[in-house]
Design an enzyme around this catalytic site. Structure first.
Site, PDB file in Angstrom:
ATOM      1  N   GLU A  93       0.813  -1.351   0.180  1.00 11.23           N
ATOM      2  CA  GLU A  93       0.237   0.022  -0.130  1.00 11.23           C
ATOM      3  C   GLU A  93       0.703   1.233   0.134  1.00 11.23           C
ATOM      4  O   GLU A  93       0.345   2.216   0.428  1.00 11.23           O
ATOM      5  CB  GLU A  93      -1.003   0.126   1.179  1.00 11.23           C
ATOM      6  CG  GLU A  93      -2.051  -1.006   1.013  1.00 11.23           C
ATOM      7  CD  GLU A  93      -3.080  -0.925   1.918  1.00 11.23           C
ATOM      8  OE1 GLU A  93      -4.390  -0.508   1.625  1.00 11.23           O
ATOM      9  OE2 GLU A  93      -2.807  -0.941   3.290  1.00 11.23           O
ATOM     10  N   HIS A 108      -0.529   4.928   7.978  1.00 11.75           N
ATOM     11  CA  HIS A 108      -1.843   4.304   7.806  1.00 11.75           C
ATOM     12  C   HIS A 108      -1.935   2.852   8.681  1.00 11.75           C
ATOM     13  O   HIS A 108      -0.881   2.161   8.862  1.00 11.75           O
ATOM     14  CB  HIS A 108      -1.522   3.527   6.227  1.00 11.75           C
ATOM     15  CG  HIS A 108      -2.673   2.534   5.859  1.00 11.75           C
ATOM     16  ND1 HIS A 108      -4.055   2.951   5.831  1.00 11.75           N
ATOM     17  CD2 HIS A 108      -2.645   1.389   5.602  1.00 11.75           C
ATOM     18  CE1 HIS A 108      -4.854   1.806   5.789  1.00 11.75           C
ATOM     19  NE2 HIS A 108      -3.764   0.928   5.325  1.00 11.75           N
ATOM     20  N   HIS A 148      -4.812  -0.019  10.949  1.00  5.83           N
ATOM     21  CA  HIS A 148      -6.236  -0.773  10.546  1.00  5.83           C
ATOM     22  C   HIS A 148      -6.736  -0.827  12.378  1.00  5.83           C
ATOM     23  O   HIS A 148      -6.959  -1.905  12.822  1.00  5.83           O
ATOM     24  CB  HIS A 148      -5.949  -1.975  10.126  1.00  5.83           C
ATOM     25  CG  HIS A 148      -5.504  -2.071   8.840  1.00  5.83           C
ATOM     26  ND1 HIS A 148      -4.927  -3.350   8.474  1.00  5.83           N
ATOM     27  CD2 HIS A 148      -4.870  -1.165   7.839  1.00  5.83           C
ATOM     28  CE1 HIS A 148      -4.388  -3.056   7.157  1.00  5.83           C
ATOM     29  NE2 HIS A 148      -4.685  -1.895   6.737  1.00  5.83           N
ATOM     30  N   HIS A 157     -11.339  -1.068   6.574  1.00  6.90           N
ATOM     31  CA  HIS A 157     -10.138  -1.149   6.185  1.00  6.90           C
ATOM     32  C   HIS A 157      -9.335  -0.520   7.466  1.00  6.90           C
ATOM     33  O   HIS A 157      -8.536  -1.037   8.245  1.00  6.90           O
ATOM     34  CB  HIS A 157      -9.922  -0.488   4.946  1.00  6.90           C
ATOM     35  CG  HIS A 157      -8.639  -0.443   4.488  1.00  6.90           C
ATOM     36  ND1 HIS A 157      -7.872  -0.188   3.134  1.00  6.90           N
ATOM     37  CD2 HIS A 157      -7.412  -0.970   4.971  1.00  6.90           C
ATOM     38  CE1 HIS A 157      -6.746  -0.084   3.141  1.00  6.90           C
ATOM     39  NE2 HIS A 157      -6.075  -0.659   4.261  1.00  6.90           N
TER      40      HIS A 157
HETATM   41 ZN   LIG Z   1      -4.295  -1.193   4.676  1.00  9.55          ZN
END
Ligand SMILES: [Zn+2]
Length: 242
Positions: A82, A101, A103, A164
């Site tokens: 990602e 980023h 989760h 997500h």
């Molecule tokens: Zn992710």
């Protein structure tokens, strides 16, 4: 902030910050095997990012250097798939020096019950302008999806990603990390309040726009400095998976 120093002399500090940011998101339960934090090399379109491992295993000596076109410029190993989240946000936002980023479970739960983030305690005030939601499920593994996510983020601090996780984007990696921790804490409280209110969102005493605006300085450099000191030290002392 110290991580925003310019010139090559600042790179060891930035590398250390990026590695610590990754440790923090794992040690504080925002991510386990997945998730990643990056830091822009000041004044460039390049950034430090860990290899494709748990953020809990990141180290300053193994970071890669990528550019906003998703190209690996130096370092050994493969970047996280990602990487486009980071590359395209740095491309769209010259003001951004750090991207996280993760989760985090409470944020993911909020997206899946259709509840936008609300300011329900003082520290949530950092997000008084609202947190947009990227609705499309699945991972951000292409340049196009990275651009879509960057557009949804707009000029904001954070974006929720349905089912997500979250992405935060701030002037440096320390601030982006603290913001991610604050957003998850805030979402967790919102969920608990909703549960205590029998799921009735109307019973939540969410801050009015005016009230939220009055506590909007929760991500100021002073707050970030103090919170980073704590998170960084605690992350170094906590065991992996802690
Ligand atoms: Zn992710």
């Amino acid at each position: 902030m110290t991580s925003a120093k310019s010139g090559r002399g600042a790179e060891p500090t930035l590398k250390r910050d990026v590695a610590l940011a990754n440790l923090i998101i794992e040690r504080f339960g925002l991510s386990n095997a997945f998730g990643h934090a990056s830091g822009r090399i000041p004044g460039t379109n390049t950034f430090f990012m860990p290899t494709r491992r748990s953020p809990g295993l990141a180290s300053a000596s193994t970071l890669l250097v990528l550019d906003t076109e998703g190209k690996v410029l130096s370092g050994r190993g493969t970047p996280n798939s990602e990487l486009w989240i980071h590359a395209r946000i740095y491309a769209a936002r010259p003001d951004v020096g750090g991207v996280v980023h993760a989760h985090p479970p409470a944020c993911v739960c909020l997206t899946q019950i259709g509840q936008p983030h609300r300011v329900v305690h003082n520290q949530g005030g950092a997000f008084y302008a609202g947190v947009p939601e990227y609705e499309r499920v699945g991972l951000i593994r292409t340049r196009e999806l990275g651009d879509l996510l960057a557009r949804k983020l707009g000029s904001g601090l954070a974006v929720m990603m349905r089912g997500h996780g979250i992405t935060t984007a701030l002037p440096d990696v320390r601030a982006a990390t603290v913001a991610a921790c604050m957003l998850e804490e805030s979402a967790g409280m919102q969920l608990r309040m909703l549960a205590a209110a029998g799921g009735d969102a109307a019973r939540l005493r969410a801050y009015t726009r005016e009230e939220a605006g009055s506590v909007s300085d929760q991500i100021s450099p002073r707050v970030v400095e103090r919170a980073w000191e704590y998170y960084a030290l605690a992350a170094e002392q906590r065991p992996l998976g802690g």
